[in-house]
Motif scaffolding. Structure first.
Motif, short mmCIF file in Angstrom:
data_model
loop_
_atom_site.label_atom_id
_atom_site.label_comp_id
_atom_site.label_asym_id
_atom_site.label_seq_id
_atom_site.Cartn_x
_atom_site.Cartn_y
_atom_site.Cartn_z
N UNK A 110 0.84 -1.20 0.00
CA UNK A 110 0.00 0.00 0.00
C UNK A 110 0.88 1.25 0.00
N UNK A 111 0.58 2.16 -0.94
CA UNK A 111 1.34 3.41 -1.00
C UNK A 111 0.84 4.41 0.04
N UNK A 112 -0.38 4.19 0.52
CA UNK A 112 -0.96 5.13 1.47
C UNK A 112 -2.41 4.76 1.76
N UNK A 113 -3.11 5.64 2.47
CA UNK A 113 -4.48 5.35 2.90
C UNK A 113 -5.42 5.10 1.72
N UNK A 114 -5.25 5.84 0.64
CA UNK A 114 -6.18 5.69 -0.50
C UNK A 114 -6.13 4.26 -1.03
N UNK A 115 -4.92 3.71 -1.12
CA UNK A 115 -4.76 2.31 -1.58
C UNK A 115 -5.49 1.35 -0.65
N UNK A 116 -5.32 1.56 0.64
CA UNK A 116 -5.95 0.67 1.62
C UNK A 116 -7.47 0.72 1.48
N UNK A 117 -7.99 1.93 1.30
CA UNK A 117 -9.46 2.07 1.24
C UNK A 117 -10.05 1.42 -0.01
N UNK A 118 -9.22 1.33 -1.09
CA UNK A 118 -9.71 0.62 -2.29
C UNK A 118 -10.03 -0.83 -1.92
N UNK A 144 -8.38 3.01 10.23
CA UNK A 144 -6.96 3.20 9.94
C UNK A 144 -6.18 3.52 11.21
N UNK A 145 -4.91 3.14 11.18
CA UNK A 145 -3.94 3.77 12.05
C UNK A 145 -2.98 4.47 11.08
N UNK A 146 -1.90 3.77 10.65
CA UNK A 146 -0.98 4.42 9.72
C UNK A 146 0.08 3.47 9.21
N UNK A 147 1.15 4.08 8.68
CA UNK A 147 2.24 3.29 8.10
C UNK A 147 3.25 2.88 9.16
N UNK A 148 3.86 1.71 8.94
CA UNK A 148 4.80 1.17 9.94
C UNK A 148 6.19 1.74 9.75
N UNK A 149 6.82 2.10 10.85
CA UNK A 149 8.21 2.58 10.88
C UNK A 149 9.00 1.61 11.76
N UNK A 150 10.32 1.68 11.64
CA UNK A 150 11.18 0.77 12.40
C UNK A 150 11.87 1.53 13.54
N UNK A 151 12.08 0.83 14.66
CA UNK A 151 12.90 1.41 15.74
C UNK A 151 13.89 0.35 16.23
N UNK A 269 -8.98 11.38 11.12
CA UNK A 269 -7.92 11.92 12.00
C UNK A 269 -6.63 11.11 11.94
N UNK A 270 -6.67 9.89 11.34
CA UNK A 270 -5.54 8.97 11.46
C UNK A 270 -4.22 9.56 10.96
N UNK A 271 -4.24 10.16 9.77
CA UNK A 271 -2.97 10.68 9.20
C UNK A 271 -2.40 11.78 10.09
N UNK A 272 -3.24 12.72 10.51
CA UNK A 272 -2.75 13.84 11.33
C UNK A 272 -2.23 13.33 12.68
N UNK A 273 -2.90 12.35 13.25
CA UNK A 273 -2.44 11.79 14.52
C UNK A 273 -1.02 11.26 14.37
#
Ligand code: LMR
Length: 334
Positions: A110-118, A144-151, A269-273
């Protein structure tokens, strides 16, 4: 005397029946994240709307932060009816026997939320919900929550940087394969245990959204965070089927409406959060935030695309092809 006693008993019975009838229907809504997150705020909004729109005939009790049930417990509790509503990550449906949901865990699909919603707003989303019915569960919405990052406690810039690291994952075979593809050692662990495991060194690192990393203070126990956007975390809001089917029709309709509006709110609100959380992490100065260069990101994609092919039998090849059609993702182009 007998007539009076009968009358008193009858009155008591009617009063009791009346009192019982006035008891609100209780919806226990359990989840594992903090309140100030997309899911936490979505749950509070659902509570507000559900109680308003049923004029108090329904009472929603929200239990955040694994205070009622934690990962590994909540699904069974739902099936037993000990809790009525959950919103687990889509990465946690595998143990229920529906590994199809792990298609959402595939790296870079998924490139972003729009892809997921499809996918979630279309026939695939509905078909996945139908697979829950035989488990005694009804799917109501996708949040939604959002995209995964690594720590981790070392900078993660190249796939080779992961070699030998113990990385925490959700209970997903796709996420397991993802870290094995990087030469890391995946460790399934409940969300509520991650902070302490990072603090004590039981694990070296993990992956999550900025919102979860910030609200669980993981950035305070991880020296580095890489903004890799390599995957997605989202939720399915689910209810116990017996409970849902037994609801009075007008109540169910009101709750469906409340869920629909709470879903719009939570996804709005997911992206802004997540953007705000990433900004707060940067500002905290507690962890060094690394943004991958396009070349570095291309190397991650190259290293991780094999997970798609490796996991196609687990997820279902047809479903994988459907997802590619919906999102336009082409593994050959990486
Ligand atoms: C995790 O376990 O890392 C997340 O799924 C938690 C959540 O519900 O966002």
């Amino acid at each position: 005397m007998r007539f009076r006693a009968t009358l008193v008993a009858l009155c008591a019975f009617v009063l009791a029946a009346g009192a019982h009838a006035q008891q609100p229907i209780v919806v226990k809504f359990s989840h594992v994240v903090a309140v100030n997150t997309p899911k936490g705020k979505g749950a509070e909004r659902f509570k507000q709307l559900a109680e308003e729109r049923t004029q108090g005939r329904v009472k929603v009790e929200v239990y955040p932060n694994s205070t009622l049930f934690k990962d590994g417990e909540e699904m069974e509790a739902l099936q037993l009816g000990s809790v009525q509503m959950l919103a687990p990550s889509l990465a946690k449906f595998g143990p229920l026997g529906v590994r199809d949901y792990e298609v959402f865990d595939l790296p870079y699909v998924f490139d972003g939320y729009a892809d997921v919603h499809k996918v979630t707003d279309g026939p695939i989303g509905k078909a996945l919900f139908r697979k829950l019915e035989s488990k005694g569960i009804v799917g109501l919405a996708y949040w939604d929550n959002g995209l995964r990052e690594m720590t981790a406690n070392k900078p993660l810039r190249t796939p080779a940087d992961f070699r030998g690291l113990k990385m925490r994952i959700q209970s997903s075979k796709v996420l397991d394969a993802q870290f094995r593809a990087l030469g890391a050692l995946p460790q399934v662990m409940a969300f509520s245990e991650v902070y302490q495991a990072m603090q004590t060194g039981v694990i070296d690192g993990g992956e999550n959204t900025s919102s979860n990393i910030y609200t669980q203070k993981m950035h305070e126990v991880q020296k580095y965070m890489t903004v890799s956007d390599h995957g997605y975390i989202g939720y399915a809001v689910i209810v116990n089927k017996k409970f849902w089917d037994a609801l009075p029709a007008d109540i169910r309709t009101a709750l469906e409406g409340a869920m629909k509006d709470a879903t719009t709110y939570a996804n709005d609100i997911a992206k802004k959060e997540n953007d705000d959380a990433l900004e707060a992490i940067r500002k905290s100065g507690r962890t060094q935030v690394i943004t991958l260069t396009p070349q570095e990101k291309a190397a991650w994609k190259k290293a991780l695309v094999k997970v798609h092919e490796d996991m196609a039998p687990t997820i279902g090849r047809d479903l994988l092809q459907e997802i590619y059609r919906e999102t336009g993702f082409d593994p050959a182009k990486l």
